[in-house]
Write a protein that holds these residues in place. Structure first.
Motif, mmCIF file in Angstrom:
data_model
loop_
_atom_site.group_PDB
_atom_site.id
_atom_site.type_symbol
_atom_site.label_atom_id
_atom_site.label_comp_id
_atom_site.label_asym_id
_atom_site.label_seq_id
_atom_site.Cartn_x
_atom_site.Cartn_y
_atom_site.Cartn_z
ATOM 1 N N GLY A 17 3.647 3.237 -6.503
ATOM 2 C CA GLY A 17 4.302 4.451 -6.024
ATOM 3 C C GLY A 17 4.503 5.462 -7.131
ATOM 4 O O GLY A 17 4.363 6.672 -6.922
ATOM 5 N N ALA A 18 4.840 4.978 -8.332
ATOM 6 C CA ALA A 18 4.997 5.880 -9.468
ATOM 7 C C ALA A 18 3.679 6.556 -9.806
ATOM 8 O O ALA A 18 3.631 7.761 -10.103
ATOM 9 C CB ALA A 18 5.518 5.113 -10.682
ATOM 10 N N ALA B 242 0.834 -1.193 0.000
ATOM 11 C CA ALA B 242 0.000 0.000 0.000
ATOM 12 C C ALA B 242 0.872 1.246 0.000
ATOM 13 O O ALA B 242 1.920 1.284 0.652
ATOM 14 C CB ALA B 242 -0.909 -0.001 1.225
ATOM 15 N N VAL B 243 0.465 2.250 -0.749
ATOM 16 C CA VAL B 243 1.221 3.499 -0.751
ATOM 17 C C VAL B 243 0.877 4.357 0.472
ATOM 18 O O VAL B 243 1.617 5.284 0.814
ATOM 19 C CB VAL B 243 0.986 4.299 -2.051
ATOM 20 N N LEU B 244 -0.240 4.038 1.112
ATOM 21 C CA LEU B 244 -0.563 4.652 2.395
ATOM 22 C C LEU B 244 -0.532 3.532 3.432
ATOM 23 O O LEU B 244 -1.511 2.811 3.612
ATOM 24 C CB LEU B 244 -1.942 5.310 2.363
ATOM 25 N N VAL C 205 -2.503 14.775 -0.527
ATOM 26 C CA VAL C 205 -1.662 13.582 -0.731
ATOM 27 C C VAL C 205 -2.200 12.348 0.002
ATOM 28 O O VAL C 205 -2.330 11.278 -0.624
ATOM 29 C CB VAL C 205 -0.199 13.875 -0.341
ATOM 30 N N PRO C 206 -2.503 12.415 1.308
ATOM 31 C CA PRO C 206 -3.030 11.202 1.956
ATOM 32 C C PRO C 206 -4.336 10.727 1.325
ATOM 33 O O PRO C 206 -4.554 9.509 1.195
ATOM 34 C CB PRO C 206 -3.245 11.646 3.409
ATOM 35 N N ALA C 207 -5.194 11.666 0.933
ATOM 36 C CA ALA C 207 -6.464 11.284 0.304
ATOM 37 C C ALA C 207 -6.215 10.584 -1.029
ATOM 38 O O ALA C 207 -6.881 9.590 -1.364
ATOM 39 C CB ALA C 207 -7.343 12.517 0.098
ATOM 40 N N THR C 208 -5.265 11.086 -1.795
ATOM 41 C CA THR C 208 -4.930 10.466 -3.081
ATOM 42 C C THR C 208 -4.347 9.075 -2.883
ATOM 43 O O THR C 208 -4.690 8.129 -3.611
ATOM 44 C CB THR C 208 -3.933 11.341 -3.853
ATOM 45 N N ALA C 209 -3.464 8.936 -1.898
ATOM 46 C CA ALA C 209 -2.856 7.628 -1.615
ATOM 47 C C ALA C 209 -3.921 6.615 -1.196
ATOM 48 O O ALA C 209 -3.915 5.456 -1.648
ATOM 49 C CB ALA C 209 -1.798 7.767 -0.522
#
Length: 229
Positions: A101-102, A13-15, A206-210
């Motif tokens: 991640g990209a 997970a990216v988050l 950013v956290p919402a997008t992740a």
């Protein structure tokens, strides 16, 4: 985006789950700050009282050699500098087989810049004339978003826990935001409250997008699993 390196294993997970609560609360608080500052300075063309606590926010006050440092930092938020940073980061993610991640790197930074641009049009705060929209600082928002994504990916890859991971992510955001914020105020491009608004815009987006990317990737993986049955 569902498998890591084509091995069939789920992509990380990216988050990171351990950071979701704290970063979610941080994002909500940041969004409130962005909205409050936007409402406070909507349509204004002069510095506020808080801005006056720092240097003269309407003056280009920095001199060599610090001016060179400010200009170099400012370049990282310009189109050319941002493109170089993004290209290097995406290439690094692909080399490390962090495809999700990209995706996050591109999506989060682009959405942060788009959000700050829309907010500028909505809020209508100006500096150095009626056509120079200033709130929030897009340069600060971009570099903070970039640092946030790098720190999130590092925290996930290193397997950091809640405390260490949160400190790394918020510390990276603070350093990047402070560096670009100083450059913008020192060069007379933004008021200090514009910088704060840009910093908080990145913390909200950013956290919402992740979270959204992880959710979409999870649904895609579940769909593929059902199709194999």
């Amino acid at each position: 985006m569902g498998a890591a390196g084509g091995t069939g294993r789920p992509a990380p997970a990216v988050l990171p789950p351990s950071l979701r609560l704290y970063l979610g609360l941080t994002a909500a608080l940041a969004a409130l700050v962005v909205g409050a500052l936007g409402a406070r300075y909507a349509g204004h063309g002069e510095p506020g009282r808080v801005d006056g606590w720092f240097v003269d926010p309407t003056a280009d006050s920095v001199r060599p050699p610090w001016r060179h440092a400010a200009l170099a930092t400012d370049f990282l938020g310009e189109t050319g500098g941002a493109a170089i940073l993004l290209a290097a980061a995406v290439m690094g993610c692909l080399l490390l087989r962090l495809r999700r991640g990209a995706v996050l790197m591109v999506a989060a930074t682009v959405l942060t810049v788009v959000t700050s641009t829309v907010l500028k049009l909505v809020v209508g705060r100006t500096i150095h004339g009626a056509t120079n929209l200033s709130y929030p600082s897009g340069h600060t928002a971009f570099l903070t978003a970039f640092a946030l994504v790098v720190a999130l990916l590092a925290a996930g890859r290193l397997g950091l826990g809640r405390t260490a991971g949160t400190l790394l992510v918020l510390g990276a955001a603070l350093v990047a935001g402070a560096a670009m914020g100083w450059a913008q105020v020192a060069l007379g491009a933004h008021y200090p409250t514009d910088v704060l608004g840009g910093w908080c815009t990145a913390l909200a987006v950013v956290p919402a997008t992740a979270w959204l990317i992880d959710r979409m990737a999870g649904r895609a993986a579940n769909t593929r699993s059902l199709n194999k049955l």
